[in-house]
Design a protein around this motif. Structure first.
Motif, PDB file in Angstrom:
ATOM      1  N   THR A  26       0.303   4.050   3.153  1.00 48.05           N
ATOM      2  CA  THR A  26       1.540   4.708   3.546  1.00 48.05           C
ATOM      3  C   THR A  26       1.868   5.728   2.466  1.00 48.05           C
ATOM      4  O   THR A  26       2.376   5.370   1.397  1.00 48.05           O
ATOM      5  CB  THR A  26       2.684   3.682   3.673  1.00 48.05           C
ATOM      6  N   THR A  28       4.155   7.660   1.749  1.00 42.74           N
ATOM      7  CA  THR A  28       5.511   7.834   1.236  1.00 42.74           C
ATOM      8  C   THR A  28       6.154   6.526   0.800  1.00 42.74           C
ATOM      9  O   THR A  28       7.360   6.460   0.591  1.00 42.74           O
ATOM     10  CB  THR A  28       6.392   8.507   2.309  1.00 42.74           C
ATOM     11  N   SER A  29       5.342   5.461   0.617  1.00 39.99           N
ATOM     12  CA  SER A  29       5.906   4.177   0.171  1.00 39.99           C
ATOM     13  C   SER A  29       6.257   4.204  -1.313  1.00 39.99           C
ATOM     14  O   SER A  29       7.055   3.408  -1.785  1.00 39.99           O
ATOM     15  CB  SER A  29       4.924   3.046   0.445  1.00 39.99           C
ATOM     16  N   SER A  41      -2.248   4.928  -4.265  1.00 40.51           N
ATOM     17  CA  SER A  41      -0.955   4.775  -3.612  1.00 40.51           C
ATOM     18  C   SER A  41      -0.261   3.604  -4.283  1.00 40.51           C
ATOM     19  O   SER A  41      -0.904   2.595  -4.597  1.00 40.51           O
ATOM     20  CB  SER A  41      -1.154   4.502  -2.119  1.00 40.51           C
ATOM     21  N   GLN A 174       7.002  11.246   5.899  1.00 43.02           N
ATOM     22  CA  GLN A 174       5.636  10.832   6.177  1.00 43.02           C
ATOM     23  C   GLN A 174       4.972  11.773   7.174  1.00 43.02           C
ATOM     24  O   GLN A 174       3.788  12.094   7.053  1.00 43.02           O
ATOM     25  CB  GLN A 174       5.612   9.393   6.696  1.00 43.02           C
ATOM     26  N   HIS A 191       2.820  12.857  -3.400  1.00 38.36           N
ATOM     27  CA  HIS A 191       4.184  12.497  -3.031  1.00 38.36           C
ATOM     28  C   HIS A 191       4.771  11.743  -4.207  1.00 38.36           C
ATOM     29  O   HIS A 191       4.218  10.730  -4.655  1.00 38.36           O
ATOM     30  CB  HIS A 191       4.201  11.623  -1.780  1.00 38.36           C
TER      31      HIS A 191
END
Length: 402
Positions: A26, A28-29, A41, A174, A191
């Motif tokens: 993900t 944008t987590s 990430s 996202q 991000h």
């Protein structure tokens, strides 16, 4: 989800496993960063570090001590291999936007890209946009900068402009990241979660990658727009490669980097002539640099801080250029023109320059682009060049710049 895995019929078990891992990502987590070398990430935040990096190149300085203390606290709390990630501002006297995440997932970018499909949904409609500064003021800024470089006090200065956008509805970050990645498949995607909103982008420029005692850098300076016709596109690239103005601008960058790196290296290789690097919208003059640190205690961020801001983002001499930027630009760059990336407690890491980027907060978006100004620069050409750079992110909103 705005990223979906395709190709479930793949028979290679390892490939299927990589695709399955990609499906779980993900962007944008938390912090998200892709590179052809290592991508990651994160989730959660163990500790935030706002300490300014003004002395970040000093291994015994306050910034580096703060980082080492944070790593030690993370290990004591059970994080076996802590990393530091986030962004540093253009002016390192300002607070940093760094943190140690609770969890980190490493992945291979090629597997992620192979399994990625943008969602078919539509991003919100743009209802208002403002150029800062407007064209005439920017041209006047460049004119004054060209005059300044004609003297003996300044060789180059990088001037930038912003595009402020308001959308009818809040932006799904996202969905935006999926568009940015699809539009710029070969860039470094990032991000960064902020106190308010996020910093997102697709940078083409590696500032510093360090693995063990080896490091690499790939500065870009001098650019030209891509053409749709293959023949005209090839001609545009060759004109850039032969341009005295652009080669001079690029030489200033590589000479400046040699000056600061040589004293910290046991080996340093900087090619005498630049080569071409292309993105979806621009040709760049590029010089791959590699070396070996003299002190094993060096880390990726100490070297990155030694280089930042480079003449490609600020100008040269650095302090003179920075003062002129503050005088001419009608805004505070903040994180724009800074660096974004990660480093681990062993000193490895990767940092890229914060360009081809924007900040997103609900329905407010701010985009950034800059251009290097030297004595032969044309104000109108620099306006067009920054417009081309802004279009990279604009296309993620389904728009072309007029």
């Amino acid at each position: 989800m705005y990223l979906a895995v395709k190709g479930a019929e793949q028979k290679n078990p390892q490939h299927r496993e990589s695709l399955a891992q990609a499906a779980m990502l993900t962007p944008t987590s938390g912090f998200f960063f892709t590179s052809p070398f290592r991508s990651l990430s994160t989730q959660g935040c163990f500790a935030k570090i706002a300490q300014p990096a003004v002395d970040g190149e000093d291994l015994q300085g306050q910034f580096q001590q703060t980082i080492q203390q944070a790593f030690a606290q993370a290990r004591a709390a059970g994080i076996k291999s802590p990393i530091l990630c986030g962004a540093l501002p253009f002016d390192t006297r300002q607070p940093s936007a760094l943190f140690i995440p609770e969890k980190t997932q490493w992945f291979k970018r090629e597997a992620f890209m192979a399994g990625m499909e943008p969602d078919a949904g539509v991003l919100p409609e743009i209802v208002h946009q403002v150029e800062l500064p407007e064209q005439q003021q920017f041209i006047q800024m460049v004119t004054e900068a060209v005059q300044a470089t004609a003297g003996e006090q300044l060789d180059k200065v990088v001037l930038s402009r912003l595009l402020e956008i308001e959308t009818r509805e809040p932006i799904d970050c996202q969905a935006l990241m999926a568009c940015i990645i699809a539009q710029n498949p070969n860039s470094f995607h990032f991000h960064v979660p902020l106190e308010q909103g996020s910093l997102v982008g697709a940078s083409p420029e590696l500032l510093l990658r360090k693995s063990g005692n080896q490091f690499h850098s790939n500065p870009l300076a001098g650019s030209a727009p891509r053409e749709n016709d293959p023949l005209r596109d090839r001609q545009a690239s060759q004109r850039l490669l032969a341009s005295n103005k652009d080669r001079y601008e690029h030489q200033i960058v590589t000479e400046g980097m040699h000056q600061v790196l040589a004293k910290r290296c046991s080996h340093l290789h900087i090619p005498a002539s630049p080569e071409l690097l292309s993105t979806t919208t621009l040709w760049h003059l590029s010089t791959p640099i590699d070396g070996e640190v003299a002190d094993p205690a060096e880390n990726a961020l100490s070297l990155a801080c030694l280089l930042h801001p480079t003449p490609a983002l600020c100008g040269t001499p650095t302090l003179t250029a920075r003062d002129l930027i503050k005088q001419l630009e009608p805004f505070d760059r903040g994180l724009f023109g800074g660096i974004v990336g990660w480093c681990d407690s062993e000193g490895n890491g990767e940092w890229v320059v914060t360009i081809r980027c924007g900040t997103v907060n609900a329905n407010q978006v701010r985009l950034f682009a800059g251009a290097g100004i030297v004595k032969d620069s044309s104000p109108q050409s620099e306006w067009l060049e920054t417009g081309t750079k802004l279009s990279t992110i604009l296309r993620a909103f389904g728009l072309n710049q007029g």
